[in-house]
Design a protein around this motif. Structure first.
Motif, PDB file in Angstrom:
ATOM      1  N   LEU A 256       0.842  -1.192   0.000  1.00 44.17           N
ATOM      2  CA  LEU A 256       0.000   0.000   0.000  1.00 44.17           C
ATOM      3  C   LEU A 256       0.877   1.242   0.000  1.00 44.17           C
ATOM      4  N   VAL A 257       0.572   2.136  -0.914  1.00 46.59           N
ATOM      5  CA  VAL A 257       1.265   3.428  -0.951  1.00 46.59           C
ATOM      6  C   VAL A 257       0.434   4.418  -0.142  1.00 46.59           C
ATOM      7  N   LYS A 258       1.027   5.012   0.877  1.00 47.19           N
ATOM      8  CA  LYS A 258       0.288   5.894   1.778  1.00 47.19           C
ATOM      9  C   LYS A 258       0.826   7.318   1.712  1.00 47.19           C
ATOM     10  N   LYS A 259      -0.047   8.249   2.081  1.00 46.02           N
ATOM     11  CA  LYS A 259       0.375   9.647   2.167  1.00 46.02           C
ATOM     12  C   LYS A 259      -0.394  10.317   3.301  1.00 46.02           C
ATOM     13  N   LEU A 260       0.144  11.446   3.756  1.00 45.66           N
ATOM     14  CA  LEU A 260      -0.464  12.191   4.848  1.00 45.66           C
ATOM     15  C   LEU A 260      -1.357  13.294   4.297  1.00 45.66           C
ATOM     16  N   VAL A 261      -2.522  13.444   4.894  1.00 43.20           N
ATOM     17  CA  VAL A 261      -3.426  14.535   4.533  1.00 43.20           C
ATOM     18  C   VAL A 261      -3.801  15.279   5.804  1.00 43.20           C
ATOM     19  N   SER A 262      -4.116  16.567   5.649  1.00 46.59           N
ATOM     20  CA  SER A 262      -4.488  17.410   6.783  1.00 46.59           C
ATOM     21  C   SER A 262      -6.008  17.376   6.957  1.00 46.59           C
ATOM     22  N   VAL A 263      -6.442  17.040   8.161  1.00 43.75           N
ATOM     23  CA  VAL A 263      -7.873  16.984   8.459  1.00 43.75           C
ATOM     24  C   VAL A 263      -8.137  17.737   9.749  1.00 43.75           C
ATOM     25  N   ASN A 264      -9.418  17.864  10.087  1.00 41.99           N
ATOM     26  CA  ASN A 264      -9.845  18.485  11.339  1.00 41.99           C
ATOM     27  C   ASN A 264      -9.375  19.926  11.475  1.00 41.99           C
ATOM     28  N   GLN A 265      -9.188  20.619  10.357  1.00 42.29           N
ATOM     29  CA  GLN A 265      -8.816  22.024  10.450  1.00 42.29           C
ATOM     30  C   GLN A 265      -9.942  22.802  11.122  1.00 42.29           C
ATOM     31  N   GLY A 266      -9.563  23.694  12.013  1.00 49.46           N
ATOM     32  CA  GLY A 266     -10.542  24.532  12.689  1.00 49.46           C
ATOM     33  C   GLY A 266     -10.972  23.995  14.041  1.00 49.46           C
TER      34      GLY A 266
ATOM     35  N   SER B 114      -8.227  -2.377  -8.777  1.00 48.34           N
ATOM     36  CA  SER B 114      -8.305  -1.198  -7.902  1.00 48.34           C
ATOM     37  C   SER B 114      -9.065  -0.080  -8.604  1.00 48.34           C
ATOM     38  N   ARG B 115      -9.717   0.719  -7.824  1.00 50.97           N
ATOM     39  CA  ARG B 115     -10.457   1.870  -8.346  1.00 50.97           C
ATOM     40  C   ARG B 115     -10.068   3.109  -7.545  1.00 50.97           C
ATOM     41  N   ARG B 116      -9.901   4.212  -8.241  1.00 51.52           N
ATOM     42  CA  ARG B 116      -9.440   5.454  -7.629  1.00 51.52           C
ATOM     43  C   ARG B 116     -10.532   6.515  -7.727  1.00 51.52           C
ATOM     44  N   LYS B 117     -10.348   7.573  -6.975  1.00 52.04           N
ATOM     45  CA  LYS B 117     -11.239   8.725  -7.110  1.00 52.04           C
ATOM     46  C   LYS B 117     -10.459   9.992  -6.796  1.00 52.04           C
ATOM     47  N   MET B 118     -10.907  11.067  -7.399  1.00 57.30           N
ATOM     48  CA  MET B 118     -10.321  12.387  -7.169  1.00 57.30           C
ATOM     49  C   MET B 118     -11.308  13.198  -6.341  1.00 57.30           C
ATOM     50  N   LEU B 119     -10.865  13.664  -5.176  1.00 60.28           N
ATOM     51  CA  LEU B 119     -11.720  14.432  -4.288  1.00 60.28           C
ATOM     52  C   LEU B 119     -11.244  15.886  -4.296  1.00 60.28           C
ATOM     53  N   PRO B 120     -11.982  16.777  -4.984  1.00 63.83           N
ATOM     54  CA  PRO B 120     -11.552  18.183  -5.011  1.00 63.83           C
ATOM     55  C   PRO B 120     -11.890  18.879  -3.690  1.00 63.83           C
TER      56      PRO B 120
ATOM     57  N   PRO C  54     -10.645  -3.960   1.728  1.00 60.30           N
ATOM     58  CA  PRO C  54     -10.066  -2.748   2.303  1.00 60.30           C
ATOM     59  C   PRO C  54     -10.595  -2.497   3.712  1.00 60.30           C
ATOM     60  N   VAL C  55      -9.766  -1.864   4.521  1.00 57.09           N
ATOM     61  CA  VAL C  55     -10.176  -1.398   5.846  1.00 57.09           C
ATOM     62  C   VAL C  55     -10.388   0.121   5.751  1.00 57.09           C
ATOM     63  N   TYR C  56     -11.575   0.565   6.114  1.00 53.36           N
ATOM     64  CA  TYR C  56     -11.930   1.976   5.945  1.00 53.36           C
ATOM     65  C   TYR C  56     -11.949   2.706   7.282  1.00 53.36           C
ATOM     66  N   LYS C  57     -11.802   4.015   7.157  1.00 57.86           N
ATOM     67  CA  LYS C  57     -11.909   4.903   8.311  1.00 57.86           C
ATOM     68  C   LYS C  57     -12.609   6.180   7.856  1.00 57.86           C
ATOM     69  N   GLU C  58     -13.476   6.694   8.719  1.00 57.97           N
ATOM     70  CA  GLU C  58     -14.200   7.921   8.394  1.00 57.97           C
ATOM     71  C   GLU C  58     -13.372   9.123   8.844  1.00 57.97           C
ATOM     72  N   LEU C  59     -13.053  10.000   7.903  1.00 60.73           N
ATOM     73  CA  LEU C  59     -12.308  11.214   8.220  1.00 60.73           C
ATOM     74  C   LEU C  59     -13.208  12.433   8.061  1.00 60.73           C
ATOM     75  N   GLU C  60     -13.019  13.395   8.929  1.00 64.19           N
ATOM     76  CA  GLU C  60     -13.752  14.659   8.828  1.00 64.19           C
ATOM     77  C   GLU C  60     -12.865  15.682   8.138  1.00 64.19           C
TER      78      GLU C  60
ATOM     79  N   GLY D 188     -17.786  14.251   5.738  1.00 69.50           N
ATOM     80  CA  GLY D 188     -17.206  12.984   6.150  1.00 69.50           C
ATOM     81  C   GLY D 188     -16.799  12.188   4.932  1.00 69.50           C
ATOM     82  N   GLU D 189     -15.590  11.695   4.898  1.00 73.87           N
ATOM     83  CA  GLU D 189     -15.083  10.954   3.754  1.00 73.87           C
ATOM     84  C   GLU D 189     -14.529   9.616   4.228  1.00 73.87           C
ATOM     85  N   LYS D 190     -14.979   8.535   3.566  1.00 73.24           N
ATOM     86  CA  LYS D 190     -14.496   7.198   3.902  1.00 73.24           C
ATOM     87  C   LYS D 190     -13.211   6.933   3.125  1.00 73.24           C
TER      88      LYS D 190
END
Length: 606
Positions: free
Chosen positions: A3-13, A239-245, A395-401, A531-533
């Motif tokens: 699995l290729v992973k990357k860090l994203v910023s969440v919970n801003q504010g 595998s299937r991908r998506k782009m989240l703007p 896949p193992v999912y997690k809900e991110l805000e 909320g994004e899975k």
């Protein structure tokens, strides 16, 4: 599979909090200053000295700097100025620990100065601090799959078709048992290159449409056990991908901008002996983002009272100093949305002699504090789903805000009011000016709009015809109310309304009435939480050989509501491209009631 992973910023504010302080202290009048008879005007500023994060709280070290303008005791009522400061240190509790830079916004709610006696004054202020962390929590998500060892099994490009097959259609069973001979399924072409990658339907690897997929192929060998036959099983990872703007904060920083200039007194004005009081305010500030910088322009408005000349009379000087520049903003682009707050950090006015040695030049230096934030659209490329044809791979999912900037709304208000002097106030000989402040009394959601109510306070200084009271002040108010329409506004959305005075104008109607006008800008930033899975890992299990061999080789399937090429392929562990080739007569999206042929990807050979 890796699995290729990357860090994203969440919970801003989330990392934000507020505190209200009451500051009060008594001050003795300096020995070199005359006694205080009456205070005419006061002004104050809050300065941050240090911000120290400490887990889920922040320590604020700051200073209230104040200046008063007063009439002294004795004949003639000479005007004088006096400065002072109140240091403070307070903790602000936060809902969670802040990461990165912490910004503090101060609001001076009220400042009052009273005379205790001719040599002592009392200063009291109510101050609100808003604290906000400018970086969200960093979360790890899966952005891609990479080729490698699939589940620990050695892989090689090899597709085998087994000895038996069953055909099912619409719930009815057509069985074919060829126990005495191998029965080959009709060949279905798969283009498998040396790298083990398969491309079908003209869809390049890594490019995602609604049902596009990415495949990794290989084979896994299993030895025969008791009651089972050995064979080879093709492994294919889909595998299937998506782009989240997302329009998120791209940058936040503090900066300063220095304004320095010289001003020569008009010929009609006497030389400067002593500056006793001054006020400086910002007007007409404009910000425009450019690539790696932004343009900044505006105007500094000065009110200066001084004594000078042979008559030693109080003089008033009004000065408007334009400024412009292009501070650096690495990473900024023209298409980003700016959120830049400009304030006065430090001001200094020095008297300099001209060529004739007369004190007629004002050397002005002002340091502006810039709180710079930019927002830009970023497409978050992430893995949406995957499955394997040879085993259970989930896949193992997690809900991110996630929080994004949904919109920026700019409203310009033109305010006007007539201000009548109180009966006890002396008449007006000359209007001097004002530096207004905005106070928002209410900011609330009303349907699909934000209602903003408040006042613009105008402490107006003027010169009177009375010798005992040469300068007086009156407080004017310009009330405002604005309904800001917001498209798609919901109760879960958050917003921030930033009022800024653009221009102020005063005109004298008669000796006791003033016409006050102001232009107020309301910048509203709307933030939307979603909320994004997202995928954070996977679980894996082998399919028993007996279970796999009992699967039908060909089956029929009627498309149900909500089905797509991807969901059907996932259900039967068949690559999407192969499923489309099997049903090449069907083009476009699937519709309920369509009949599909589904052919098992691999079987064991006896």
């Amino acid at each position: 599979m890796e699995l290729v992973k990357k860090l994203v910023s969440v919970n801003q504010g989330k990392c934000q909090g507020s505190i209200q302080l009451t500051l009060d202290d008594d001050f003795n009048v300096p020995d070199r200053k005359p006694d205080v008879r009456q205070i005419v005007a006061e002004q104050g500023e809050i300065h941050t000295n240090e911000v120290t994060p400490g887990g889920d709280k922040v320590q604020l070290d700051g200073t209230l700097q104040f200046q008063i303008f007063y009439i002294s005791e004795g004949e003639g009522g000479r005007m004088q100025g006096m400065n002072g400061e109140i240091p403070f240190r307070e903790w602000v509790n936060l809902p969670e620990a802040c990461q990165g830079q912490v910004l503090v916004k101060w609001i001076l709610e009220d400042l009052s100065v009273e005379v205790i006696n001719s040599r002592k004054i009392s200063v009291r202020a109510i101050v609100t601090a808003h604290v906000k962390g400018e970086e969200g929590t960093m979360e790890e998500i899966v952005s891609d799959l990479s080729e490698g060892s699939f589940g620990g099994m050695g892989m090689s490009p090899n597709i085998s078709w087994g000895a038996s097959a069953e055909s099912y259609f619409d719930g009815g069973r057509e069985s074919r048992d060829e126990e005495d001979e191998d029965w080959e399924m009709p060949a279905i072409s798969d283009s498998v290159g040396a790298s083990g990658e398969s491309f079908g339907s003209g869809s390049p690897m890594g490019k995602a449409s609604k049902d596009s997929s990415r495949s990794f192929f290989g084979s896994a060998s299993f030895g025969g056990g008791s009651g089972a036959s050995g064979g080879e099983l093709v492994s294919c990872i889909q595998s299937r991908r998506k782009m989240l703007p997302l329009t998120q904060q791209r940058m936040a920083k503090k900066d300063t901008f220095r304004v320095k200039d010289e001003y020569i007194l008009p010929a009609a004005k006497p030389d400067i002996e002593e500056i006793v009081y001054q006020e400086v305010s910002l007007r007409g500030v404009e910000i425009r983002l450019q690539d790696d910088k932004f343009s900044l322009k505006g105007e500094l408005y000065f009110m200066i009272f001084y004594y000078g000349g042979e008559s030693d009379k109080l003089q008033f000087l009004e000065l408007e100093l334009p400024f412009s520049g292009t501070p650096e903003c690495i990473g900024c682009t023209q298409d980003m949305i700016p959120d830049v707050e400009v304030g006065i950090l430090k001001k200094d006015i020095q008297i300099k002699p001209d060529e004739d040695g007369e004190e007629r030049i004002l050397d002005v230096e002002v340091i502006l504090e810039l709180s710079v934030k930019t927002y830009g659209e970023e497409k978050l490329d992430m893995l949406e789903d995957f499955y394997a044809t040879d085993r259970s791979l989930e896949p193992v999912y997690k809900e991110l805000e996630l929080q994004e900037l949904s919109g920026r709304y700019s409203n310009k208000l033109r305010l006007n009011n007539r201000i009548q002097l109180p009966e006890s106030a002396p008449g007006i000989l000359q209007l001097c000016g004002t530096s207004g402040t905005v106070k928002v009394d209410e900011c609330s959601q009303e349907g699909n709009s934000i209602r903003v109510e408040g006042i613009v306070e105008l402490p107006i200084l003027y010169i009177t015809p009375e010798d005992a009271t040469p300068v007086y002040s009156v407080k004017g108010m310009l009330p405002f109310e604005e309904l800001i329409p917001i498209e798609g506004f919901s109760e879960q959305d958050t917003y921030e309304v930033k009022p800024v005075i653009d221009q102020v104008a005063l005109s004298l109607l008669d000796g006791r009435e003033i016409d006050a006008k102001a232009t107020l800008n309301l910048d509203t930033f709307l933030f939307r939480k979603t909320g994004e899975k997202v995928i954070t890992g996977y679980t894996e299990a082998e399919i028993p050989e007996e279970e796999f061999q009992n699967m039908p080789g060909i089956t029929g399937y009627y498309v149900q509501d909500g089905d797509s090429w991807w969901t059907v392929g996932r259900k039967y562990r068949v690559p999407v491209d192969k499923l489309k080739r099997m049903n090449e007569g069907l083009a476009g999206e699937l519709e309920p009631g369509m009949r599909l042929l589904v052919q098992k990807e691999s079987v064991y050979r006896k």
